[in-house]
Design an enzyme around this catalytic site. Structure first.
Site, PDB file in Angstrom:
ATOM      1  N   GLU A 198       0.551   1.556   5.971  1.00  0.00           N
ATOM      2  CA  GLU A 198       0.519   3.019   6.121  1.00  0.00           C
ATOM      3  C   GLU A 198      -0.497   3.473   7.159  1.00  0.00           C
ATOM      4  O   GLU A 198      -0.384   4.568   7.692  1.00  0.00           O
ATOM      5  CB  GLU A 198       0.223   3.689   4.771  1.00  0.00           C
ATOM      6  CG  GLU A 198       1.322   3.503   3.728  1.00  0.00           C
ATOM      7  CD  GLU A 198       2.576   4.314   4.025  1.00  0.00           C
ATOM      8  OE1 GLU A 198       2.591   5.056   5.022  1.00  0.00           O
ATOM      9  OE2 GLU A 198       3.546   4.176   3.258  1.00  0.00           O
ATOM     10  N   ASP A 208       0.830  -1.204   0.000  1.00  0.00           N
ATOM     11  CA  ASP A 208       0.000   0.000   0.000  1.00  0.00           C
ATOM     12  C   ASP A 208       0.864   1.255   0.000  1.00  0.00           C
ATOM     13  O   ASP A 208       2.008   1.258   0.477  1.00  0.00           O
ATOM     14  CB  ASP A 208      -0.979   0.000   1.185  1.00  0.00           C
ATOM     15  CG  ASP A 208      -0.294   0.002   2.548  1.00  0.00           C
ATOM     16  OD1 ASP A 208       0.656  -0.782   2.740  1.00  0.00           O
ATOM     17  OD2 ASP A 208      -0.703   0.800   3.409  1.00  0.00           O
TER      18      ASP A 208
END
Ligand code: ZN
Length: 443
Positions: free
Chosen positions: A191, A126
């Site tokens: 994240e 991600d």
């Protein structure tokens, strides 16, 4: 380019019966190192960059499915599973999440034997959104300019994933057969808190040591600071802007709080840990969003601020939270309005504890030795100011973990994010050397 293996490092890594019993075949090792080629790495990275796998989006899931094909392509067995989100997020140790999700996928590739140590290579697919401004290349273009590959996620951390994939491919291409095993954990949701690595550990995927290839510029990182997402709810009292003094402006009250936060930040950065000596501000306290008011001609009756508190390397998370809450409480105590209408502090989203292994831990010495064998000198060792999955692997998973990868973290989350091609090659070669030296070979 190579030096003899360092078997003396292994005894304290794993029980004797699981140690590699043969020295790595030096001819095949040399072949594998030579099989690490810049054009292949660039192509691999460009394919990863082409998928806009922003945290929590459908493209994040899409990239996991594509990654399964890439793992199979380099000869790994794969485990791809749909993460049970309700059960996972309800777990008492769940590290938190920020992006809303309907689905999330776990993916692990595995290759090698069962007669030696298992090395985990961990990387997240991600990326954060590219933002609206500042790009001179397309954020998903993978454009190569001045010896660097550009794109959102170029250094954070699709470059690291490309290095991990092609390290395995180079070993296979050279005919190396590992005694131990390499496990590549391709994870989502790093994240926004660490959902993917948490779910991977819950599924039982472990190892004897792990390397996360987040951007370190080829330096060895043994410790990462923590980061706690917080929200402040600052009350005011609304009134028509023409009678401003009859209301209470939530923005004015927030400014008092902000000054208190800055003072707290300065206090918390005095006498930082020696591993953080290279940073002007090792443990930043930053407010990333502010929302206040609902009408231009009204005094705002509410301000909501969201930010991120850095946690010191050796600091318990509860201590960091208490310091912020205390600083806010002191501001409130000094203001007549806030004394009666105190600012609420909420902890939500990503809650990254700090993570660390000793500089003398076997994982640190093995990665350092592998780097030295390839590059002629050991890497610099330091800490990093950002939270990472290191704390999940080392803490919850019990897998001693270091961070070592291509790119500069100052490029991460920024426009025109990029990674030098040369670092892709050098990090991949270190991984090849590490896998051969640590896992041992059958030839
Ligand atoms: Zn990252």
């Amino acid at each position: 380019m190579t030096s003899p293996p360092r078997p003396a490092l292994l005894p304290d890594l794993v029980p004797a019966q699981r140690q590699a019993r043969t020295a790595p075949g030096s001819a095949r090792l040399a072949d594998a190192l030579a099989a690490v080629r810049a054009p292949d790495l660039v192509t691999e990275l460009q394919q990863l960059l082409a998928v806009p796998s922003v945290t929590g989006t459908a493209a994040e899931s899409e990239l996991q499915h594509r990654m399964q094909g890439r793992l199979r392509g380099v000869g790994m067995d794969t485990d791809l599973w749909s993460i049970d989100l309700p059960a996972t997020t309800a777990h008492p140790d769940f590290p938190g999440t920020e992006a809303p999700r309907d689905e999330a996928w776990g993916l692990v590739g595995s290759w090698g034997g069962d007669d030696g140590p298992t090395v985990v290579l961990n990387g997240h697919v991600d990326v954060v959104p590219p933002g609206e401004t500042g790009w001179t290349t397309g954020p998903w273009s993978g454009e190569v300019r001045d010896g660097r590959v550009h794109g959102r996620g170029a250094c954070d951390m699709k470059a690291g994933l490309a290095c991990q994939l092609l390290a395995v491919r180079a070993l296979r291409e050279a005919g190396v057969r590992l005694r131990g095993r390499v496990v590549l954990q391709s994870v989502v949701g790093e994240e926004d808190g660490g959902l993917g690595t948490f779910a991977t550990l819950q599924r039982g995927h472990r190892g004897d040591l792990a390397v996360i290839c987040e951007p370190t510029g080829g330096r060895l990182v043994t410790a990462s600071a923590g980061a706690l997402t917080f929200r402040l709810v600052v009350p005011g009292r609304s009134v028509h802007a023409s009678a401003r003094l009859d209301g209470v402006d939530a923005v004015d009250k927030y400014l008092l709080v902000h000054a208190g936060l800055r003072a707290l930040e300065a206090r918390r950065n005095r006498d930082a840990h020696p591993l953080m000596a290279g940073y002007r501000l090792p443990y930043p306290l930053s407010v990333g969003t502010l929302r206040a008011g609902d009408w231009a001609s009204s005094v705002p009756d509410l301000l909501v601020a969201e930010g991120r508190l850095g946690v010191a390397l050796d600091e318990p998370v509860d201590h960091a939270r208490a310091e912020l809450e205390q600083a806010v409480a002191e501001v409130c105590a000094g203001d007549p309005w806030l004394r009666d209408h105190p600012v609420q502090v909420q902890w939500w989203g990503g809650q990254f504890a700090p993570g660390a292994v000793s500089q003398d831990a076997p994982v640190a010495r093995l990665v350092s030795a592998a780097h030295a064998a390839v590059h002629g000198a050991p890497p610099a060792v330091h800490g990093v100011p950002y939270g990472s999955d290191q704390r999940l692997l080392t803490g919850l998973g019990g897998v001693p973990t270091v961070i070592y990868g291509p790119g500069d973290v100052r490029q991460a989350h920024a426009p025109d994010e990029s990674v030098p091609v040369g670092e892709l090659v050098s990090v991949t070669r270190t991984l090849v050397q590490l896998l051969v030296t640590t896992c041992g070979t059958l030839d």
